[in-house]
Structure formats: C-alpha cells, structure tokens
Enzyme design. Structure first.
Site, mmCIF file in Angstrom:
data_model
loop_
_atom_site.group_PDB
_atom_site.id
_atom_site.type_symbol
_atom_site.label_atom_id
_atom_site.label_comp_id
_atom_site.label_asym_id
_atom_site.label_seq_id
_atom_site.Cartn_x
_atom_site.Cartn_y
_atom_site.Cartn_z
ATOM 1 N NE ARG A 6 -19.073 26.719 2.528
ATOM 2 C CZ ARG A 6 -19.564 27.658 1.891
ATOM 3 N NH1 ARG A 6 -20.651 27.592 1.790
ATOM 4 N NH2 ARG A 6 -19.026 28.803 1.799
ATOM 5 C CB SER A 21 -3.478 -4.703 -26.073
ATOM 6 O OG SER A 21 -3.582 -3.075 -25.848
ATOM 7 C CB CYS A 24 -3.192 0.424 -24.972
ATOM 8 S SG CYS A 24 -3.827 -0.358 -26.763
ATOM 9 C CE1 TYR A 31 -1.927 -2.899 -20.458
ATOM 10 C CE2 TYR A 31 -1.230 -4.990 -20.515
ATOM 11 C CZ TYR A 31 -1.357 -4.290 -21.120
ATOM 12 O OH TYR A 31 -1.335 -4.305 -22.193
ATOM 13 N NE ARG A 53 -27.532 31.322 7.889
ATOM 14 C CZ ARG A 53 -26.290 30.694 8.493
ATOM 15 N NH1 ARG A 53 -25.919 30.668 9.431
ATOM 16 N NH2 ARG A 53 -24.361 30.893 8.172
ATOM 17 C CG HIS A 97 -8.283 17.648 -33.945
ATOM 18 N ND1 HIS A 97 -6.586 17.772 -33.969
ATOM 19 C CD2 HIS A 97 -7.477 16.101 -34.160
ATOM 20 C CE1 HIS A 97 -5.969 17.264 -34.482
ATOM 21 N NE2 HIS A 97 -6.332 15.947 -34.514
ATOM 22 N N GLY A 124 -28.363 29.029 -7.131
ATOM 23 C CA GLY A 124 -29.397 29.230 -7.252
ATOM 24 C C GLY A 124 -30.829 29.484 -6.238
ATOM 25 C CG MET A 153 -34.273 32.873 -0.914
ATOM 26 S SD MET A 153 -35.649 33.394 -0.104
ATOM 27 C CE MET A 153 -33.776 33.342 1.762
ATOM 28 C CG ASN A 201 -8.217 5.197 -29.252
ATOM 29 O OD1 ASN A 201 -9.126 5.272 -27.807
ATOM 30 N ND2 ASN A 201 -7.621 6.199 -29.276
ATOM 31 C CG ASP A 202 -8.950 1.944 -34.926
ATOM 32 O OD1 ASP A 202 -9.960 2.732 -35.477
ATOM 33 O OD2 ASP A 202 -8.359 1.366 -34.826
HETATM 34 P P1 ADP Z 1 -23.806 31.202 1.716
HETATM 35 O O1 ADP Z 1 -25.004 29.875 2.292
HETATM 36 O O2 ADP Z 1 -24.193 32.068 1.246
HETATM 37 O O3 ADP Z 1 -22.544 31.037 2.842
HETATM 38 P P2 ADP Z 1 -25.165 32.241 4.814
HETATM 39 O O4 ADP Z 1 -26.790 31.991 5.210
HETATM 40 O O5 ADP Z 1 -24.029 31.171 5.279
HETATM 41 O O6 ADP Z 1 -25.445 31.752 3.583
HETATM 42 O O7 ADP Z 1 -25.644 33.481 4.864
HETATM 43 C C1 ADP Z 1 -24.905 34.987 4.615
HETATM 44 C C2 ADP Z 1 -23.789 35.517 5.759
HETATM 45 O O8 ADP Z 1 -24.772 36.375 5.886
HETATM 46 C C3 ADP Z 1 -22.734 35.082 5.489
HETATM 47 O O9 ADP Z 1 -21.755 35.881 6.013
HETATM 48 C C4 ADP Z 1 -23.278 34.372 7.271
HETATM 49 O O10 ADP Z 1 -22.037 34.827 8.159
HETATM 50 C C5 ADP Z 1 -24.305 35.763 7.614
HETATM 51 N N1 ADP Z 1 -25.506 35.739 8.501
HETATM 52 C C6 ADP Z 1 -26.113 34.467 8.369
HETATM 53 N N2 ADP Z 1 -27.081 34.575 9.716
HETATM 54 C C7 ADP Z 1 -26.208 35.142 10.509
HETATM 55 C C8 ADP Z 1 -27.310 35.420 11.544
HETATM 56 N N3 ADP Z 1 -27.769 34.738 12.477
HETATM 57 N N4 ADP Z 1 -26.447 36.769 11.968
HETATM 58 C C9 ADP Z 1 -25.524 37.034 11.493
HETATM 59 N N5 ADP Z 1 -24.460 37.070 10.638
HETATM 60 C C10 ADP Z 1 -25.239 36.288 9.954
HETATM 61 MG MG MG Z 2 -22.497 30.228 4.131
#
Ligand code: ADP
Ligand code: MG
Ligand code: MG
Length: 918
Positions: free
Chosen positions: A373, A806, A873, A893, A106, A491, A115, A117, A810-811
């Site tokens: 997260r 004030s 303003c 203000y 991952r 505009h 963008g 991987m 803008n101007d």
């Molecule tokens: P993203 O950044 O797109 O969330 P992730 O790395 O979290 O990517 O993974 C994409 C999917 O693969 C997620 O649903 C995640 O839970 C699943 N996944 C990642 N690693 C594992 C793992 N070790 N076992 C099972 N599922 C996984």
């Molecule tokens: Mg994920």
C-alpha cells in the site's frame, strides 16, 4: 443507499498463480488491500508471489446488510469455486485431514480503517486437521502452536468483538486466554513462548476450548466451513461495529462504502530458522531517503514484528538504528532472498509510482508478498520523496506538488528537539500538541517575567493556567507556551499557531501556582520559576531540563528548494506576509513572500523599544486640544517614519501594505498611577484632569467603537502624520536608489465617503511631500481594508476611490457571525461537537457566508475598477482550504504570518492544479 445485487454480478474476485480477476483500479469494489493483492498477483508487470486467495466485494457487504445480515444466495457457490482454485494452486484441500489448506481472513475497506476487524490466521484447523498439518510439516510443536493461535484469534475477533458481546469478565477473552498461557509458562518456569513443548501446547489447546465454551457460552467451531463463514460474517459485522462507526463519523466517511473480505492461503514465517516475516518501505518513511528500509523477525508470524515482543532485525545496513545496530541483517543472512525482495520492492515502487509499505513472509526459504500500500510518511520525508521522484522522472510536476500536504511543511520550518536527546529522556507531563516544533527554556509564570528574562537574553517558556490577550507580549517573547487548560482552539493555541511557535495546551495534569511561580506534575515533580523545561509541540510531551533544540536550515534543504521552485512555476495566487518589523520582513523574504500584505503601524507601540513612542502616543491621546495633539504628533513623527522606512527598505522592490492606526485609543492609555502622574507633569495638568480624560475615552464596546478610519476622521492630524511619514520614507528610499512601494490602507471603513475624506488628506500631504523633497513622483497606492459586511456590500462605490481591497477576514468573520473572537471559547467547542459548525470560522474561512461576502465584494469592486488589487490578510491567509478558496474567487494574493508563507505557497500551487484559472 444500499445497492441491490443482480444475478450476473460477480461477488468474488480471485487472485494468485500469476492471474487476478481484479486490479488496483477497483479499490471501491475490492477495498484497498484486495485491489492491491489483485494488482500484485495479476498485473503482467508484477505477477509477484502472492499466496492465492479471493476477495468478496464491498457490494456483497451492502447486500448482506440489505438482507438483514444474510449472505446473498449465490455467494456460497462463488466462494466454493474460488476456494477450489486456491486448492488447485496450493495442492492442499481446505478441511482435509491429510493435507489441510489453511486460510487467513482479512478485512479491507477502501481506506485502511482502524476499528475494522483484525485478521484471523490459520483458519481450517481442528483436532483432526491439526494431525494433517503435523504430517505436512513434520513439526507437531508448530502445528499445535498454530492451532492455539487460531482459537485465541477466532474467539477474540469473531466470537467476541465482531459479535459485539461485552468483553468476558470485563477484560475480554483474549486477555483471559493469555493469562492462562502465562500461568502455564510460570508453572513450568519458562520465560518465552518458544520454551513450551508440544505436550504443553496440546494441553493449552484443550484448555482454550474449554475456557471459550465456558466464558462465551458457545464452543469454538471445529468445522472448517463454519470457521470460514464465521470469519466472513465477522468482517461484514465489524463494518457496523462501534469502533468502525465512530471512526467513520470522525473522518466523515460514508456508511455506504461497506468492506471487502480477503480470504487467502496461509504461508508461515514461523516454521523454523529458514522462515521469517517482515515489513518494509521502498524509501525511508522518516527521512524520505531513497533507500530500501525495513525490519523483520526470524521464525515469527503475522504481526509479531509490529507487536514489539522481540527487537526486530534490520533488513539491510540502511535500516539499522541504535537498537538494532548489532543485529544481523536479512541481506547478510539470506542474500538471495534479500536480492529477490529488493527486486520486488523496486518493481512495486516503479509500478505504483509512490513509496510502498509492504509485508512479506519467508516460508522455508521461499519469499511471499502479503500486502502493499502507499506508505505513510512525515513532512520531511514527504517533501524529499516528492522532489526526488520528480527529479528521477517518476512523477510529473502536478503529482509531485499534490503529494505534500501543505501543513506538513510546518515540520520542516521549525526548530525541534534533538531526537537523540529526546529518546533518552522521560516526559514529566503530556498535553495537547497545539503548536509544532520544539523548544527549551526557563519556566516563567507571568507575561512580565517572560519579557524581562527574554530581554536579558534568556530563553523562556511561559507556563500559564490559560492565556488571554494580556499575555500576548509575554507569549511573543517566550520560546514556547505551556497551558494547563484549553483545547486546540484556545487563545494560546491560536496565537502561537499564527507565529509558528511551539505550544502545548490542555496539559491538565499540571497543578500551576502562578502567584508563587511553580507547578507540580501528577508524579509530584516540582518545577519552579527559572527551572529549564523542554517541550515537543508535535507530541505534547513536556520534559524536565534543557534539551538541545536544532534549527532547520532551509537553504540547505535541496528537496525543499526543488519542491518550492515547482510551486512557484505553478501557482497563480500571490503570497505575501504580515510583518511589522524589519526582522519579520526579512523572515518573510526568506520564506518566499512576494510583499507585505499587512504592516500594522501600532505595532511600534508594543513590546521592546516601545517606551518612548508609546509615551509620545499617550501624550497625543491625552492632549486637551488639536494644538497639543499636533505638538505630540510632531515629536512622534520621526519614530513612525523610521519604523516604516526600515521595513520598506528590507522589502525593496516589493509592495508593503501599511495600515493606518486601527485600535481604539483607550487601549494605549496608562492605567497605573505613576505613569499617569508623569504624563500629567509633562502636560502640565493635574492628574485628576488626566484621569477624567482617560475616563472619557472609555467605551462599552471598543471593538465597535472609536477606532480605525473613525480616528482618522475625527483626528485628521493622525492620518496626516502617518501619511507624511510613509511618503517621506518612500521618497527618501527612492532617492537612495531603492524602490519603495507603499500601499496606504485605511482600516474598518464602511462607506465611500469615509474613503473620500481620507483620500483628500493623502492627496494634500502627497503634494506637500513632493514639493518639500523636490520630487515629481512617489509611487504609492491608496486602498482600504474590507472588514465590515457593509463595506463588502458597498464595495462598488468604495472602489471608485480605493485602488486596492484587503479583506480583513478576522474582523469580517467576527462581524458577519456576530461572534466575538475573544469570547468564542464558551460556545465554539459545543458548536463543533454538535456539528452546528464544521470548522472554527476563525481558522478556516467560512466560504458560504464570509467567503460569499468576499466574492461579492471582489465582483462589485472589479466591476467599478477593473484593475482593483485584492487580497486577504489575517489568520485565514495561511490556512490551505482558505487559500484554495481565495484562488478560486480570483484574488490577487493572500497574506499570512511569515512562517506560514511556504504553506500558503504550496496550497496556492495545489489550488492552481485543481482549479486552473482561465
Ligand atoms: P492489517 O490490515 O492490520 O495490516 P493484515 O490483513 O495485513 O492486517 O494482516 C495482519 C498480519 O497477518 C500481517 O502481518 C499479515 O502479513 C499477516 N497475514 C495475513 N494473511 C496472511 C497469510 N495468508 N499468510 C501469512 N500471514 C498473513
Ligand atoms: Mg497488513
Ligand atoms: Mg489491522
């Protein structure tokens, strides 16, 4: 600047089995995903069931590039050691034929980055280890399914995308393999993947490998170690992939960050009915409600939930929606697992002290947490979570205030399309979402028609190719504006944004016929004048027909009220509103304005109810001499006074800055023959003479012409009349037991002498009004707008006379840059695109130039007059970055359109937290 790896630097951080080398503080080194995996696995308060794994640091990524895309020498040893640790914890061995460990790879930068991987799952499978997986699971179908998924993901993500080769056959390897799979399903008469048999899947695996070899020119690597290193290298390579670089450029993220790589033991949500995978939020991300919320799928893997192949099931009652209301919940089907998950989510939120977005997988009745997260949320949810977490004692006041992006408040303040109605409808067109909220009304194609229908009580939407200043009256009366051309700084977009009005621009599929009053959409739908349309300004979607628009009631929104109370306890900067009618003023008060920072007297000559005063003004303008002019002004006086008095009354006890007449007179004179004839008759002169007077008022550059204070100097009676109106209105209100606090403001000044000239008039009128009304005193202030660079530079001497400044930014922006505000459309987009300007200076105050003039003027003004009141303003007063700047340079203000007042208040509070004033 790439860092060199030194010998004792740790490149690999392990997690799992209740321990971790890293922690959430190490996001820079481990990336967001890696740091949080370490935290969940290893923090003594958490120690959640995270499948064991390791994170390769972002420094390693940088070293990889430094060495010309070679791994640092010691990486291999560290990876092997960490891999052994996973093997110990899982009791499986990577690449082992009898009991194979499978891995996921991952990516994970500091910030989640589209963008980067995509994750590759099931690493470690080949023709031999697949037999081991069958032995482990007793499920050959599952094993071959996992194998064919690996080949597809690996070929797509590692061999094609990360390698940067052009998509094979123009469509890419994944699509090609998918088509092959679909072909087999079709040949067998199957609908679902799950109908494929073990034999089918075994055959598909073989075909996949052959297709990969043929199309990419390289075989799918059978060697598990080659797969692992291929995956790791691919994550690093994706850091400099086209999409990732593009994203960093747009978001302004530095290339030096690098990405981390997470390698983790696989767990399977797709091994049968007692398996599942899902996504959950510790609070509802759409409403902010404090209820655990989530969706899951039985017997599924990875991103199946997000991919929307099957309708996900709700984890609990609170997560049901119209699509899932009849589905079983996780809580019902697996109560114990649900209870465990619920426990973990509570722990996670308490630990991170913010709403978490988590991924989980259930393998054969055992729960794993795969990611956490901080969850994304909309404005409504952001406000509610901040307020409630503060009330729950989870976060302190500054944290609560910093949790909401001021612009997110917009969502709470505007009426919007009824969500249910919108879901049931299909848009007829889509443009750029320039203005928030939603609106519904009859389509009209001219400003006049908009005003006419609105005055007849209709709701209208003004549809134009693009708008110009002549459309402003129609735009003002319309519920929303829709244009075929123009971008987010056109505009239409700018004007409506200031008002908080719904607007969609650049809807370039529309073919508009303004003359005949209709438009057609790309699909051939035809909308004629008077047909209802509905707009969602937050998504840019246009619908046919009238959808219910729901109003927001801030008084009922407890979370908003709680948050704004914290705002007011925190901020130092005052926030006023620009208002020019009692209705505006009332709105401003509702939004928490502490005064009116700009009341434009000329507003009474525009729009509804302006016929009579405008007529009198024209009479005044076209008068032949002072005597005639005085006579016309005398007639006009009552209108001016009552107009001002009404707003002063609403703002009772709060200051109102009233700007004396500013626009060049030519702007008001009639241009049609009939009106001119009427006036000629009234003034008892020939039309031709009047025409000559109109011509005489013409200026080549009216913006820099006979306007502002220059009018008051050449026609002192104009100043006299307005000042008398202001002071009488104030005195009368005071006598009626109210408290009027007018601030008389002279526009477009650039010298002390101009101010002195006008001050003399004010003082003289003041004495007269006091005497005629028999009062000793009428509280008022006398000040000026600072909107020319010279005024900013000469602010010291000007402050000898002015009690307040004030800044008309803008101007001031227009004159500092020498950019005509109405004509920037031609070059501003190019400036922004080429990075010559970072922001549109009319939207975000240019701190280095214009801001420097403001700072300097405040400094010089205060040196002369310590108590000098200062504010700004204009558009910038409601823009968070500009508000923060105003706080930092010590203004008293900011003033902005009423509907932006809450945004400015929150921005001011955040500025006070980040830059406390001594
Ligand atoms: P993203 O950044 O797109 O969330 P992730 O790395 O979290 O990517 O993974 C994409 C999917 O693969 C997620 O649903 C995640 O839970 C699943 N996944 C990642 N690693 C594992 C793992 N070790 N076992 C099972 N599922 C996984
Ligand atoms: Mg994920
Ligand atoms: Mg992703």
């Amino acid at each position: 600047m790439t860092k060199q790896i030194n010998m004792d630097q740790q490149l690999v951080y392990r997690f799992g089995g209740g321990r971790a080398d890293g922690s959430q503080e190490m996001k820079n080194l481990l990336g967001g995903k890696g740091a949080n995996l370490a935290e969940m696995a290893g923090h003594p308060e958490l120690q959640l069931p995270v499948p064991p794994g390791f994170t390769i640091t972002t420094d390693t990524c940088n070293a990889y590039y430094e060495a010309g895309r070679h791994f640092p020498a010691k990486l291999e040893d560290e990876v092997m050691a960490a891999l052994e640790r996973i093997e110990e914890l899982t009791g499986k061995t990577y690449g082992n034929v009898n009991n194979p460990l499978l891995l996921s790879v991952r990516s994970g930068a500091r910030q989640s980055m589209p963008g980067m991987m995509d994750t590759v799952l099931n690493l470690g499978l080949n023709d031999e280890t697949v037999q081991g997986l069958i032995a482990q699971t007793n499920d050959p179908r599952f094993a071959y399914d996992a194998y064919r998924r690996l080949i597809m993901m690996y070929a797509d993500v590692v061999m094609e995308k990360a390698a940067g080769i052009p998509p094979v056959q123009g469509k890419g390897i994944r699509k090609l393999l998918d088509e092959h799979l679909e072909g087999i399903k079709k040949a067998r008469g199957f609908e679902l993947d799950t109908e494929l048999t073990e034999a089918d899947l075994r055959q598909i695996v073989a075909h996949f490998k052959a297709i990969v070899k043929r199309e990419i020119g390289e075989p799918f690597p059978e060697d598990p170690m080659a797969q692992l290193w291929g995956g790791i290298g691919a994550v690093f390579d994706s850091w400099n992939g086209k999409r990732a670089k593009e994203y960093r450029r747009i978001e302004g993220l530095p290339d030096e960050w690098g990405t981390a790589v997470n390698v983790q033991a696989m767990v399977f949500g797709n091994m049968g009915k007692d398996c599942a995978t899902g996504v959950a939020f510790t609070r509802n991300p759409g409403t902010g409600e404090h209820k655990f919320y989530g969706e899951f799928l039985f017997n599924a893997q990875g991103e199946d939930v997000v991919a929307g192949i099957r309708t996900p099931q709700p984890i609990n009652e609170a997560s049901k929606n119209t699509q899932s209301e009849n589905l079983q919940t996780l809580e019902e089907v697996m109560p114990e697992i649900y209870a465990q998950l619920n426990n973990y989510q509570q722990q996670l939120e308490a630990h991170y002290k913010d709403m978490q977005d988590l991924e989980f997988t259930i393998e054969k009745g055992k729960l794993y947490i795969l990611q956490t997260r901080t969850g994304k949320r909309n404005g409504t949810a952001a406000v509610r979570m901040a307020a409630e977490m503060y009330q729950e004692g989870m976060i302190d006041r500054p944290t609560a205030l910093m949790r909401v992006n001021p612009n997110q408040l917009t969502e709470l303040l505007l009426p919007r399309l009824d969500a249910m109605a919108e879901r049931a409808a299909t848009p007829i067109a889509k443009g750029l979402p320039a203005g928030p909220g939603g609106a519904m009304g009859k389509a009209v194609f001219s400003s006049e028609k908009a005003v006419e229908l609105r005055q007849a009580g209709e709701n209208v939407i003004l549809v134009r190719e693009e708008t110009s200043p002549e459309d402003v009256d129609g735009m003002y009366h319309a519920a929303a504006v829709l244009t075929a051309k123009g971008g987010m700084t056109s505009h239409a977009a700018l004007v409506t944004r200031g008002w908080g009005k719904c607007c969609i621009v650049g809807c370039n599929g529309l073919d508009i016929n303004e003359a005949e009053g209709y438009f057609t959409t790309p699909d051939g739908a035809k909308v004629k004048e008077g047909d209802y349309i509905s707009l969602n300004g937050a998504t840019g979607k246009v619908y046919l027909g009238s959808m219910p628009v729901v109003d927001v009631d801030l008084a009922d929104n407890d979370a908003y009220q709680t948050l704004m109370a914290l705002v007011d306890e925190t901020k130092v900067l005052g926030v006023r509103a620009n208002a020019e009618s009692p209705a505006d003023a009332a709105n401003a008060l509702r939004f928490g304005a502490e005064g009116v920072g700009l009341f434009r007297t000329e507003h009474m000559f525009y729009g509804k109810g302006s016929e009579k005063p405008l007529y009198l003004l024209r009479k005044m303008i076209l008068s032949a001499n002072r005597k005639e002019r005085r006579a016309a002004l005398k007639e006009l006086f009552g209108y001016i006074k009552s107009d001002i008095k009404k707003t002063l009354a609403v703002m009772n006890g709060k200051p109102v800055t009233i700007r004396l007449l500013d626009p060049p007179l030519h702007e008001f004179v009639p241009h049609d023959r009939q009106r001119l004839e009427e006036l000629a008759e009234e003034l008892a002169v020939d039309v031709s003479i009047l025409e000559k007077r109109v011509l005489a008022l013409h200026e080549n550059n009216p913006m820099l012409g006979h306007r502002g204070v220059r009018l008051g100097i050449s026609y002192p009676e104009i100043t006299e009349t307005q000042v008398r109106a202001i002071l009488e209105a104030a005195a009368e209100l005071n006598m009626e037991g109210r408290q009027a606090l007018p601030e008389i403001m002279i526009p477009v000044t650039c010298s002390r002498n101009e101010l002195q000239d006008q001050e003399k008039i004010v003082k003289c009128i003041y004495k007269e009004v006091c005497a005629s009304l028999g009062v000793d005193e009428i509280p008022y202030l006398f000040g000026t707008m600072i909107e020319t660079p010279r005024a900013a530079l000469r602010s010291g001497p000007m402050a000898e006379i002015a009690q307040f400044f004030s800044f008309g930014t803008n101007d001031l922006t227009q004159m500092s840059f020498g950019f005509s505000r109405d004509d920037i459309g031609g070059f501003l987009p190019i400036y922004l695109e080429k990075g010559i300007l970072v922001n549109d200076p009319f939207q975000v105050l240019d701190r280095r130039g214009v801001g420097e003039l403001v700072r300097l003027a405040v400094e010089r003004g205060r040196a002369q007059r310590p108590g000098l009141k200062t504010g700004i303003c204009g558009e910038h007063g409601g823009e968070p970055q500009s508000v923060a700047f105003c706080h930092r340079i010590g203004l008293d203000y900011v003033s902005c359109s009423p509907f932006r007042v809450p945004i400015a208040r929150l921005a001011a509070a955040q500025a006070a937290i980040q830059h406390p004033r001594q």
